[in-house]
Structures are given as C-alpha cells and as structure tokens.
Design an enzyme around this catalytic site. Structure first.
Site, PDB file in Angstrom:
ATOM      1  N   HIS A  38      14.553 -18.502  -2.850  1.00 47.31           N
ATOM      2  CA  HIS A  38      13.751 -18.817  -1.666  1.00 47.31           C
ATOM      3  C   HIS A  38      12.893 -17.632  -1.258  1.00 47.31           C
ATOM      4  CE1 HIS A  38      15.888 -22.577  -1.088  1.00 47.31           C
ATOM      5  NE2 HIS A  38      15.097 -22.847  -0.068  1.00 47.31           N
ATOM      6  N   LYS A 103      25.111 -27.848   2.825  1.00 46.17           N
ATOM      7  CA  LYS A 103      26.165 -28.108   3.814  1.00 46.17           C
ATOM      8  C   LYS A 103      25.983 -27.139   4.965  1.00 46.17           C
ATOM      9  CE  LYS A 103      29.165 -24.566   2.324  1.00 46.17           C
ATOM     10  NZ  LYS A 103      29.812 -23.543   3.102  1.00 46.17           N
TER      11      LYS A 103
END
Lengths: 184, 281
Positions: A38, A103
C-alpha cells in the site's frame, strides 16, 4: 440466511446492491496487498505515476499468506487487520478500487470515502486461514516480488465466504452488531 | 549439575514453533466449543464453528491455523542445577526458530529494524527471549507465537494508587472495548498488575501461557478474573466483532508486589487461536 454470490471484479451496480450483514460467496479475480505494498502504491500515485496493477473495479484482499507447501496453491491465507491500511485506502478508492476483504474496523475517513466513491468492505473470519486457503484456486505474484509475503498477488477465488461489514450506504455492522448485544 | 546440550534446545524450539502453529491447544479448542454453547448470535455461532473447522483442517494437513504465525516469544525457566553446554543459548533458540519457521512453511514476519530498515529477516529471527532462573535441574521451554492483530491492541498504563481496583478494572475493560474486532475475538486477555513498567508487561504476556480458563491460585484474583470476563462479555463485541455474547474466552491476571507510589497495569491480548506450547526437558 443464505449467501449471495458476488463476482469480482465488481460493478457499481453490484456494489450498490450490497448491504451490511449479508453473507457473500465471492468468486473471480482479487489482488492481495498489505502495508508495504500500500505504501509503495500510494507513493506512486503521489508522484503521478501508474499503479503496477489497475485497481479500477477490483477487490483487494488484505493478506500475507504463509509459504505454500509443495503441491499447495497458496499457504494459509486469512485476513489481516484492515485498519493498518486506512491511511492509504481513501486514495485507492478515489482511483476506482471497489472492494476490500479484511478484518477489523475501518476509520471514519475510509467509511466516508467508501460512500463517496461507492465501495464495499467485506470481513472474512480472522484465524481461519487454513480453511480460507481452500477457496483460493490460483495465485501468482504480479508486483513487488521483493516484499515476499507482502507482495501483490493476483488470486482466483471461488465461493470465498465473507460478510458485508461496511456498505456503500454508510452503514457499519461492527457498530450495529455490538450495539445489539451490548449490556452496559 | 545436569548438562543439557544446546542442540536439544534448538530441536525443541523448532518443534514447538510448528506444533503451536499447526494445532490448537486442547484448552483453546475446548473453550471455543464452550463458547459455541453460550453464543446467542447466529452469526457468532457460525464464526465459532468456522474456527473449529479451520483447526481441524490445519491439524490434518499440518498447515498453520492462521497466516500470521507470529513473532516467536520464547520463555525459559532454567533450573539452577542445569548447565547448558555445546554453544550459545540465545543462538540455539534463534536457530530453533529459524529451523521451525523455515522447515514448517511458517510465515516469516520479522523485520530487521522497526524504523529505518523494515526489511524481512527472512527466517523470523530474532525471537523475543525471556529467561528466569528457578530451582531444580529441569529446563522448561515455552513458545508463544504472537500474532500482531492482538499485540497491536495491547496497552500499558502507569496508574496511581488512588486509581485503585476500580481504575484498574476500567482500564482493562476499555482496552478490550477499544480493540473491538481487530484482535480476532473471542480473545484471551492477559493482564499484569504490579511490579514496574516492564514487569507488568511481562506478567501480562506470561498470563497468556496459562491454560485457557484456568484461575489464579489467589481467590480474590480468581474472582476478579471472573468478574472481568463477565464485564468484557457484556460489551457485545462478540466473535470477530460482529456482535455477540462471547468477546473473550478467558481473562488471566498475574500480579506482583509494587512500589508505594505506583500501580502499573498491562493488558496483552491474544487472538482466538491462543497459541502456546511448552515442554520440560
């Protein structure tokens, strides 16, 4: 409640139809990316350069798999904590990312960007990595090979089980689910 | 003096790293099954069932229950009548971690430098090692592969005596509440109270080595564990944070004498896999 089948990559129409609490079975093509990937991708965007993979319409799965044993497509591959990617997510949503699997809770900025650009966040069950790996049919590294487990992989998944936690309409199952069972 | 060769330590650490990652401890499995009976949320029950099924697959195929196979935390209790021979103890442990993680296809998750060179060391070393000298001629080795979903949600606070028991309870409950879905509930909550800054943190980590659901030998601490477990399960977070009755499988508290001016409290959260393995040589 029975599960809804979701085909990746996602269309805007498909994203709009999804609501929190729905169980989904995702099939198709998704990309893995964790913290380091990222960071590199957002640095590229800031320099005005192109991403190594076109994320328009795509789903990113936050996972750093274990090494595949001989004969395995991929090692154990459950979701990692999505919140660590929050700093980078709004800019990827702006470039057209439509879905995320992970999650844990997302920041307000991410939830607002999801509403603005129309995206959905699915939670898979953290800690069930051996089971989830069985729904991954193909895996190949497509960018940042030097990052090892954090490299960007293209996966083909089939009936991968998840649940819609944040929808494009601004709702959050973590908040609503907790409120329902809270006794304090 | 009883001699133990470092080779035996390396082999043992390697084996424990793999076993801890492939197989849920019986106490963890039992408590997940117990949680299944208590959970009122249908989604929560499905999640617990999925975790039990996952553990069966991992055990059968000898693959990790979770892709985050953790940073290896190794505890040694070295009997004062034990003499370690054949090489360096720290290197022997790291060699064990290297071997266990490489041969066992476990994920290597350790980077060389936290700030300036986040390059993976490639073999999950170095381990975090804690040694303690105890009486006797045995060597106890415990391996706790610590995933960072739970580790990142842990906290320490230097409270003051005036904060008292109520302040401590509030800090612990708030810590789990703030962690929410991130540490993969249902979690095991390790708590360390007392000592100094680092002692409290170490106690909290050591509390995670206890069999899940076991109680402290001191009755008032055991009562506090039960009270906190009930309060935490009233938060409504539930399995994976999607709402439910079972947020924690257990609360384990360890205490230590402290200074007249202080009340250190540390909370170390472990995920639903609650991995730990130990052996006495």
């Amino acid at each position: 409640m029975s599960a809804i089948r979701v085909q990746a990559p996602l269309t805007d129409e498909q994203v709009r139809k999804l609501n929190i609490g729905q169980k989904v079975l995702i099939s198709g093509e998704v990309y893995t990316a964790r913290d380091a990937a990222h960071k590199l991708m957002v640095e590229l965007l800031q320099k005005g350069e192109k991403l190594p993979v076109d994320l328009r319409g795509q789903i990113v799965y936050y996972v750093g798999p274990t090494p595949a044993k001989p004969g395995q497509v991929i090692g154990s591959a459950g979701p990692t904590t999505s919140g660590r990617m929050d700093a980078y997510t709004p800019v990827l949503l702006k470039t057209g990312l439509k879905g995320m699997i992970g999650k844990g809770a997302r920041s307000r900025e991410v939830r607002e960007a999801m509403q603005k650009y129309g995206a959905v966040y699915f939670a898979a069950v953290g800690g069930s990595a051996a089971l989830l790996a069985q729904y991954i049919k193909e895996a190949e590294v497509v960018a940042y090979e030097h990052l090892g487990t954090e490299a960007v992989r293209r996966l083909i998944i089939e009936d991968f089980p998840a649940i819609v936690v944040n929808d494009a309409h601004g709702r959050d199952l973590y908040q609503e689910g907790k409120a329902q069972y809270r006794r304090v | 003096m009883r001699e133990i060769h470092v080779r035996e330590i390396t082999e043992t650490v390697a084996r424990l790293c793999q076993e801890a990652n492939y197989e849920l401890c019986p106490d963890v499995r039992e408590s997940l099954l117990g949680a299944l009976e208590k959970e009122e949320s249908p989604v929560g029950r499905e999640i617990l069932e999925q975790l039990v099924r996952n553990a069966e697959i991992a055990q059968k195929n000898k693959v990790p229950v979770c892709q985050d196979t953790g940073m290896a935390v190794v505890f040694l209790e070295i009997g004062s009548e034990v003499c370690i021979v054949g090489g360096d103890l720290t290197e022997a442990i790291n060699q064990g971690v290297r071997k266990g993680y490489t041969d066992g296809y476990l994920r290597k998750s350790v980077v060389k430098d936290p700030l300036f060179n986040r390059i993976n060391t490639g073999d999950n070393t170095p381990a975090v090692i804690h040694t303690e000298i105890v009486n006797g001629d045995c060597l106890k080795i415990s391996v706790l592969p610590k995933g960072f979903g739970g580790e990142n949600m842990s906290a320490i606070k230097m409270m003051v005596p005036a904060d008292g028991l109520e302040g401590v309870k509030k800090f612990i409950i708030d810590c789990v509440d703030k962690a929410g879905p991130n540490p993969c509930p249902p979690v095991v909550v390790g708590v360390g109270v007392g000592g100094t800054f680092e002692k409290a943190a170490l106690l909290a980590k050591k509390a995670l080595l206890r069999p899940v659901g076991s109680h402290h030998s001191q009755p008032e601490v055991a009562e506090l564990e039960k009270e906190l477990l009930s309060a935490i399960n009233d938060l409504g977070i539930g399995p994976q944070g999607l709402g439910g009755r079972v947020t924690a499988l257990a609360v384990h508290i360890e205490t230590y004498p402290t200074h007249i001016g202080g009340l250190p409290v540390a909370v170390n959260i472990n995920c639903n896999a609650g991995r730990h393995r130990e052996i006495i040589l």
